[in-house]
Enzyme design. Structure first.
Site, short mmCIF file in Angstrom:
data_model
loop_
_atom_site.label_atom_id
_atom_site.label_comp_id
_atom_site.label_asym_id
_atom_site.label_seq_id
_atom_site.Cartn_x
_atom_site.Cartn_y
_atom_site.Cartn_z
N LYS A 151 0.85 -1.19 0.00
CA LYS A 151 0.00 0.00 0.00
C LYS A 151 0.88 1.23 0.00
CE LYS A 151 -3.79 0.24 2.27
NZ LYS A 151 -4.81 0.28 3.36
N ASP B 77 -11.56 0.56 12.02
CA ASP B 77 -12.13 0.60 10.68
C ASP B 77 -12.49 -0.81 10.20
OD1 ASP B 77 -13.09 1.93 8.45
OD2 ASP B 77 -11.15 1.97 7.42
#
Length: 314
Positions: A43, A137
């Site tokens: 990422k 999250d």
């Protein structure tokens, strides 16, 4: 998976990039391979975050915390460089669709699969909370479904944007409207109970194909989470419905702890007892198998199979 475009890097850190897996509010996710042949998900954050020194400091702290996370039901952080021109983090690659993609492809999942997902994620959260960490999250796109069980990804990384990005900024959120706990929305202290609330919302989505809170805007979703009762639908029944309802309690103290949740979903043997051959519906098994074959067929020049990228995992 998408082929790399001219604007994509060919190498990040020690990893040769093979294709783009997805993109989201925080950055882009690439399929990478180390010199030793290990396949990873890399990422890379959006460049505008890289210009913020506070973000870099938070990103460094969150990566250090995420490195501590282990267990059977997570994708481990393997490498990272928060000081690179564009900060990045590499995690173990999970060959399987996100829960978002799975439900879009085959519809609501059968109860045994939902219980297996819930037990695995609850065990993952129990381990993480034991380290003093909170995910913040937990949502369907952060749950990947592999042949050997579910995986919860992105531990703590999203928190690095806190203070850098507005909650309602386009494409960026600290947590996800509809899956965030009420105390998270109103700015109260966030504990592991917030992750349990989010897990209840995720299991509702897995079992019914719909989240427990819906609305036409982020503001409407946030209001409903704080002030209204969840809509669970008739497909969620029996003991599983009772557990989900408990997870979605407005009062954090009234929610079950992850360890208790795992035991009630899977019994003493734990999640591994539920993750047996055939735990996923047949069409999803076929999808995971095709994805594994595509991975093996990637050519040495880094070309990725054609097609559209999966839902964002960034």
């Amino acid at each position: 998976m998408q082929r790399l475009s001219e604007e994509d890097p060919q190498v990040i850190g020690a990893y040769r990039l093979l294709g783009r897996i997805g993109a989201g509010g925080m950055g882009r996710v690439y399929l990478g391979r180390s010199a030793g042949g290990r396949t990873v998900a890399v990422k890379a954050v959006h460049p505008h975050f890289a210009l913020d020194t506070q973000f870099r400091a938070r990103f460094r702290r969150e990566v250090e915390s995420a490195r501590k996370v282990g267990g059977a039901w997570t994708a481990p952080v393997l490498d990272a460089d928060p000081d690179a021109a564009v900060p990045w983090v590499a995690t173990g690659y999970v060959a399987g669709p996100s829960l978002t993609e799975a439900v879009a492809a085959v519809g609501p999942l059968p109860e045994p699969a939902v219980r297996a997902i819930g037990a695995g994620l609850a065990e993952a959260l129990a381990a993480v909370h034991g380290l003093g960490l909170v995910h913040r999250d937990v949502k369907p796109s952060n749950v990947l479904l592999a042949l050997d069980g579910p995986r919860l990804i992105d531990f703590g990384i999203a928190r690095a944007t806190d203070g850098t990005a507005s909650l309602t900024a386009t494409g960026v959120s600290i947590g996800s409207p509809g899956y965030m706990a009420p105390e998270q929305i109103v700015g109260k202290d966030v504990t592991g109970a917030a992750d349990v609330f989010s897990l209840g919302a995720v299991l509702t989505y897995a079992a019914t194909g719909e989240p427990p809170f819906t609305g036409d805007s982020s503001a409407a979703l946030l209001y409903k989470v704080v002030h209204e009762e969840p809509v669970l639908g008739p497909a969620l029944t029996g003991g599983l419905r009772e557990l989900v309802t408990a997870c979605l309690a407005k009062d954090p103290a009234a929610r079950p702890r992850p360890g208790e949740l795992a035991r009630r979903l899977a019994g003493p043997p734990g999640a591994s007892a539920l993750v047996q051959p055939g735990w996923l519906p047949g069409p999803l098994v076929e999808r995971v198998s095709r994805q594994a074959v595509e991975l093996l067929d990637l050519e040495a020049d880094g070309a990725a199979p054609g097609g559209n990228a999966p839902s964002p995992h960034a």
